[in-house]
Write an enzyme that holds these catalytic residues in place. Sequence first.
Site, PDB file in Angstrom:
ATOM      1  N   ASN A  60      -4.896   3.212  -3.330  1.00 49.45           N
ATOM      2  CA  ASN A  60      -4.712   1.890  -2.713  1.00 49.45           C
ATOM      3  C   ASN A  60      -5.950   1.027  -2.958  1.00 49.45           C
ATOM      4  OD1 ASN A  60      -5.796   3.841  -0.927  1.00 49.45           O
ATOM      5  ND2 ASN A  60      -5.319   2.626   0.885  1.00 49.45           N
ATOM      6  N   ILE A  61      -5.709  -0.254  -3.149  1.00 47.46           N
ATOM      7  CA  ILE A  61      -6.777  -1.212  -3.472  1.00 47.46           C
ATOM      8  C   ILE A  61      -6.698  -2.339  -2.447  1.00 47.46           C
ATOM      9  CG2 ILE A  61      -7.743  -2.729  -5.230  1.00 47.46           C
ATOM     10  CD1 ILE A  61      -6.102  -1.070  -7.319  1.00 47.46           C
ATOM     11  N   GLU A  62      -7.661  -2.351  -1.530  1.00 44.96           N
ATOM     12  CA  GLU A  62      -7.606  -3.348  -0.442  1.00 44.96           C
ATOM     13  C   GLU A  62      -8.296  -4.647  -0.845  1.00 44.96           C
ATOM     14  OE1 GLU A  62      -8.913  -1.274   3.112  1.00 44.96           O
ATOM     15  OE2 GLU A  62      -6.980  -0.218   3.186  1.00 44.96           O
ATOM     16  N   CYS A  71      -0.763  -1.072  -2.537  1.00 43.00           N
ATOM     17  CA  CYS A  71      -0.618   0.332  -2.148  1.00 43.00           C
ATOM     18  C   CYS A  71      -0.817   1.259  -3.354  1.00 43.00           C
ATOM     19  CB  CYS A  71       0.782   0.585  -1.596  1.00 43.00           C
ATOM     20  SG  CYS A  71       1.114  -0.196  -0.025  1.00 43.00           S
ATOM     21  N   GLU A  73       1.019   3.734  -4.361  1.00 43.65           N
ATOM     22  CA  GLU A  73       2.246   3.984  -5.132  1.00 43.65           C
ATOM     23  C   GLU A  73       2.455   2.894  -6.178  1.00 43.65           C
ATOM     24  OE1 GLU A  73       1.777   3.941  -1.878  1.00 43.65           O
ATOM     25  OE2 GLU A  73       3.366   4.961  -0.774  1.00 43.65           O
ATOM     26  N   CYS A 109       5.608   2.696   2.018  1.00 45.92           N
ATOM     27  CA  CYS A 109       6.023   1.492   2.751  1.00 45.92           C
ATOM     28  C   CYS A 109       7.288   0.908   2.113  1.00 45.92           C
ATOM     29  CB  CYS A 109       4.895   0.462   2.775  1.00 45.92           C
ATOM     30  SG  CYS A 109       4.756  -0.496   1.253  1.00 45.92           S
ATOM     31  N   CYS A 112       6.917  -0.569  -1.441  1.00 47.44           N
ATOM     32  CA  CYS A 112       6.808   0.465  -2.481  1.00 47.44           C
ATOM     33  C   CYS A 112       8.162   1.133  -2.745  1.00 47.44           C
ATOM     34  CB  CYS A 112       5.753   1.496  -2.092  1.00 47.44           C
ATOM     35  SG  CYS A 112       4.078   0.829  -2.194  1.00 47.44           S
TER      36      CYS A 112
HETATM   37  N1  THU Z   1      -0.870   2.115   1.965  1.00 46.25           N
HETATM   38  C1  THU Z   1      -0.537   2.686   0.776  1.00 46.25           C
HETATM   39  O1  THU Z   1      -1.369   2.815  -0.120  1.00 46.25           O
HETATM   40  N2  THU Z   1       0.751   3.094   0.608  1.00 46.25           N
HETATM   41  C2  THU Z   1       1.739   2.939   1.526  1.00 46.25           C
HETATM   42  O2  THU Z   1       2.890   3.214   1.233  1.00 46.25           O
HETATM   43  C3  THU Z   1       1.416   2.464   2.872  1.00 46.25           C
HETATM   44  C4  THU Z   1       0.048   1.915   3.070  1.00 46.25           C
HETATM   45  C5  THU Z   1      -2.256   1.651   2.146  1.00 46.25           C
HETATM   46  C6  THU Z   1      -2.423   0.160   2.224  1.00 46.25           C
HETATM   47  C7  THU Z   1      -3.707   0.013   2.980  1.00 46.25           C
HETATM   48  O3  THU Z   1      -4.785   0.043   2.050  1.00 46.25           O
HETATM   49  C8  THU Z   1      -3.794   1.263   3.840  1.00 46.25           C
HETATM   50  O4  THU Z   1      -2.804   2.148   3.348  1.00 46.25           O
HETATM   51  C9  THU Z   1      -3.551   1.001   5.308  1.00 46.25           C
HETATM   52  O5  THU Z   1      -2.369   0.290   5.495  1.00 46.25           O
END
Ligand code: THU
Length: 154
Positions: A60-62, A71, A73, A109, A112
């Site tokens: 995941n890349i915020e 996300c 995925e 999520c 995704c």
């Molecule tokens: N996140 C994912 O990488 N995949 C998901 O399916 C749900 C959420 C990440 C996004 C964010 O960086 C962190 O989880 C918290 O929401």
Amino acid sequence: MEEQDNNRKFLSGQGLSQELVGALITSALEARKMAYVPYSHYTVGAAVLTEEGKIYQGGNIENASYGATNCAERTAIFKAVSEGCRRFFAIAIAGGMEGTEPVEYAYPCGICRQVMQEFAERDFIIIVAKNMADFLMYHLEDLLPHGFGGESIK
Ligand code: THU
């Protein structure tokens, strides 16, 4: 145990070998290390298996503008799509607080799930893993029933 029986059903019937499941989970766990998570400190790793038999990893890349976060995925899937892959068989996902082992299954999520639907058949396999020995397997249609697909707008 019910969960184990469910996993066995996938491993025997779907042509996804135990070795491939292991490789996907290892890759997803490893991909957590590449996540960029300065805000949530929750690292997710994903590993997607392409029709060609290749595995692409993603974390995941915020973003400071939270909605711009990607996300794990989608990182993995978009990496593969941008390399020319168009069809996927399975994905493994693992998530937990930074620097710790996953304590819960990290389910994909809604966005995704929709992206998976774009490039997968209904029997696409989703593996949510805490570790190599503790994981659950689903079909995309279990997690995204009645999904909206491109055939509706052709
Ligand atoms: N996140 C994912 O990488 N995949 C998901 O399916 C749900 C959420 C990440 C996004 C964010 O960086 C962190 O989880 C918290 O929401």
